[in-house]
Enzyme design. Sequence first.
Site, PDB file in Angstrom:
ATOM      1  N   THR A  93      29.026 -45.023  13.803  1.00  0.00           N
ATOM      2  CA  THR A  93      28.334 -43.749  14.013  1.00  0.00           C
ATOM      3  C   THR A  93      27.452 -43.932  15.240  1.00  0.00           C
ATOM      4  OG1 THR A  93      28.265 -43.342  11.633  1.00  0.00           O
ATOM      5  CG2 THR A  93      26.774 -42.041  13.012  1.00  0.00           C
ATOM      6  N   LYS A 168      30.420 -35.652  12.403  1.00  0.00           N
ATOM      7  CA  LYS A 168      29.621 -36.543  11.540  1.00  0.00           C
ATOM      8  C   LYS A 168      28.144 -36.135  11.552  1.00  0.00           C
ATOM      9  CE  LYS A 168      28.251 -40.530   9.612  1.00  0.00           C
ATOM     10  NZ  LYS A 168      28.548 -41.016   8.314  1.00  0.00           N
ATOM     11  N   LYS A 243      18.734 -42.451  11.060  1.00  0.00           N
ATOM     12  CA  LYS A 243      19.538 -42.720  12.268  1.00  0.00           C
ATOM     13  C   LYS A 243      20.397 -41.497  12.623  1.00  0.00           C
ATOM     14  CE  LYS A 243      23.560 -45.245  13.880  1.00  0.00           C
ATOM     15  NZ  LYS A 243      24.637 -46.196  13.651  1.00  0.00           N
TER      16      LYS A 243
HETATM   17  P1  NAD Z   1      25.959 -53.620   9.928  1.00  0.00           P
HETATM   18  O1  NAD Z   1      24.710 -53.774  10.726  1.00  0.00           O
HETATM   19  O2  NAD Z   1      26.035 -54.201   8.557  1.00  0.00           O
HETATM   20  O3  NAD Z   1      27.221 -54.191  10.771  1.00  0.00           O
HETATM   21  C1  NAD Z   1      27.335 -54.121  12.161  1.00  0.00           C
HETATM   22  C2  NAD Z   1      27.883 -55.462  12.628  1.00  0.00           C
HETATM   23  O4  NAD Z   1      28.128 -55.418  14.043  1.00  0.00           O
HETATM   24  C3  NAD Z   1      26.890 -56.617  12.421  1.00  0.00           C
HETATM   25  O5  NAD Z   1      27.470 -57.575  11.562  1.00  0.00           O
HETATM   26  C4  NAD Z   1      26.661 -57.166  13.823  1.00  0.00           C
HETATM   27  O6  NAD Z   1      26.498 -58.570  13.882  1.00  0.00           O
HETATM   28  C5  NAD Z   1      27.915 -56.724  14.539  1.00  0.00           C
HETATM   29  N1  NAD Z   1      27.769 -56.697  15.993  1.00  0.00           N
HETATM   30  C6  NAD Z   1      26.763 -56.163  16.744  1.00  0.00           C
HETATM   31  N2  NAD Z   1      26.998 -56.349  18.046  1.00  0.00           N
HETATM   32  C7  NAD Z   1      28.169 -57.025  18.134  1.00  0.00           C
HETATM   33  C8  NAD Z   1      28.941 -57.519  19.219  1.00  0.00           C
HETATM   34  N3  NAD Z   1      28.541 -57.375  20.483  1.00  0.00           N
HETATM   35  N4  NAD Z   1      30.091 -58.175  18.950  1.00  0.00           N
HETATM   36  C9  NAD Z   1      30.506 -58.346  17.668  1.00  0.00           C
HETATM   37  N5  NAD Z   1      29.821 -57.907  16.599  1.00  0.00           N
HETATM   38  C10 NAD Z   1      28.665 -57.247  16.829  1.00  0.00           C
HETATM   39  O7  NAD Z   1      26.237 -52.044   9.874  1.00  0.00           O
HETATM   40  P2  NAD Z   1      27.194 -51.260   8.857  1.00  0.00           P
HETATM   41  O8  NAD Z   1      26.415 -50.807   7.666  1.00  0.00           O
HETATM   42  O9  NAD Z   1      28.450 -52.049   8.685  1.00  0.00           O
HETATM   43  O10 NAD Z   1      27.496 -49.955   9.716  1.00  0.00           O
HETATM   44  C11 NAD Z   1      28.357 -49.988  10.852  1.00  0.00           C
HETATM   45  C12 NAD Z   1      28.422 -48.591  11.431  1.00  0.00           C
HETATM   46  O11 NAD Z   1      28.912 -47.669  10.439  1.00  0.00           O
HETATM   47  C13 NAD Z   1      27.062 -48.057  11.895  1.00  0.00           C
HETATM   48  O12 NAD Z   1      27.259 -47.326  13.076  1.00  0.00           O
HETATM   49  C14 NAD Z   1      26.639 -47.156  10.741  1.00  0.00           C
HETATM   50  O13 NAD Z   1      25.768 -46.108  11.144  1.00  0.00           O
HETATM   51  C15 NAD Z   1      27.973 -46.616  10.265  1.00  0.00           C
HETATM   52  N6  NAD Z   1      28.003 -46.204   8.859  1.00  0.00           N
HETATM   53  C16 NAD Z   1      27.426 -46.976   7.896  1.00  0.00           C
HETATM   54  C17 NAD Z   1      27.477 -46.560   6.567  1.00  0.00           C
HETATM   55  C18 NAD Z   1      26.857 -47.404   5.472  1.00  0.00           C
HETATM   56  O14 NAD Z   1      26.730 -46.914   4.353  1.00  0.00           O
HETATM   57  N7  NAD Z   1      26.485 -48.661   5.737  1.00  0.00           N
HETATM   58  C19 NAD Z   1      28.106 -45.357   6.223  1.00  0.00           C
HETATM   59  C20 NAD Z   1      28.722 -44.607   7.232  1.00  0.00           C
HETATM   60  C21 NAD Z   1      28.660 -45.032   8.554  1.00  0.00           C
END
Ligand code: NAD
Length: 298
Positions: A93, A168, A243
């Site tokens: 997102t 979204k 966010k």
């Molecule tokens: P998270 O922080 O758990 O995971 C993100 C991952 O990206 C981390 O493990 C981080 O180390 C990795 N990362 C960052 N920079 C990087 C790079 N340069 N190279 C490789 N890896 C890298 O977040 P999440 O909860 O998994 O959410 C991911 C996305 O999905 C976000 O944009 C969030 O807004 C969206 N989202 C989350 C949810 C939820 O319920 N958690 C629901 C819908 C959408």
Amino acid sequence: MTAIAFIGLGNMGAPMAENLVKAGHRVLAFDLVPFLRDAAKERGISVASSSVEAVQGADIVVTMLPAGRHVIEVWSAALPAARPGALFIDCSTIDVESARKAHVMAGERALPSLDAPVSGGTGGAKAATLTFMAGGEEAAFARAKPILEAMGKKIVHCGTAGAGQAAKICNNMILGVSMIAVGEAFVLAEKLGLSHQALFDVASTSSGQCWSLTTYCPVPGPVPSSPANSGYKPGFAANLMLKDLKLAQEAAQASGASTPLGALAAQLYGLYAAWGEGGSDFSGIIHLIRGKSEQSRD
Ligand code: NAD
């Protein structure tokens, strides 16, 4: 079987990558965090030593990262290393502007791309029941659809570049505002001596009916499965709602749309997070409206 690179193995990415493996695809994944790479290996996901290595042999590249700047950074490094014709799909997102920029970057290398953010949370990621809302060319969507179906149950093509992110944030702005409205109604009912159940019975079958009331009711009792019945454990954390509301405000300002209720909702969720409640479910905003934290409530 498709060769897929998966970058970002966090709360959402790890179970999504695992579902691609379960569907029979060859997945090579990467995350910056060594612990997450080890955890992915234990789930049967092959792991690369960099995102560049992960994409080199891939037909499809999926990114699931925290914010727009991470997506631009990863795509900047990965696009030059990709095979001709590789399809890039960002499921994070992020702000609409960065999403459109990522599409342009892919286009400059003649690579197809999609923005395809999700709803359904970590539960949906594990159960492969996410909803994907995609923006990009029809041909890219048609190619991505069977892959996304291994991770979700509803895949919607919303339009051209950035349309997935737009859908979204518009949806989540409705959700943030409607949850505050429902919370206010319950707090007013309390002051007027009206029981939670009576308000629910009337509003859930009247014109006040909405998802925030009937599925995610912010007071314990009327909807037993709502987070209010389990100490406001998320669910969908208030920080993530904040966010998305901020992204909606950025988009509103950039496009000249007037969204005063969305702006107020962003401020209220900011206050709730400043209470130290950002990790609670977003329906806990009713405590801010009531002026009492869950802990101090009778
Ligand atoms: P998270 O922080 O758990 O995971 C993100 C991952 O990206 C981390 O493990 C981080 O180390 C990795 N990362 C960052 N920079 C990087 C790079 N340069 N190279 C490789 N890896 C890298 O977040 P999440 O909860 O998994 O959410 C991911 C996305 O999905 C976000 O944009 C969030 O807004 C969206 N989202 C989350 C949810 C939820 O319920 N958690 C629901 C819908 C959408």
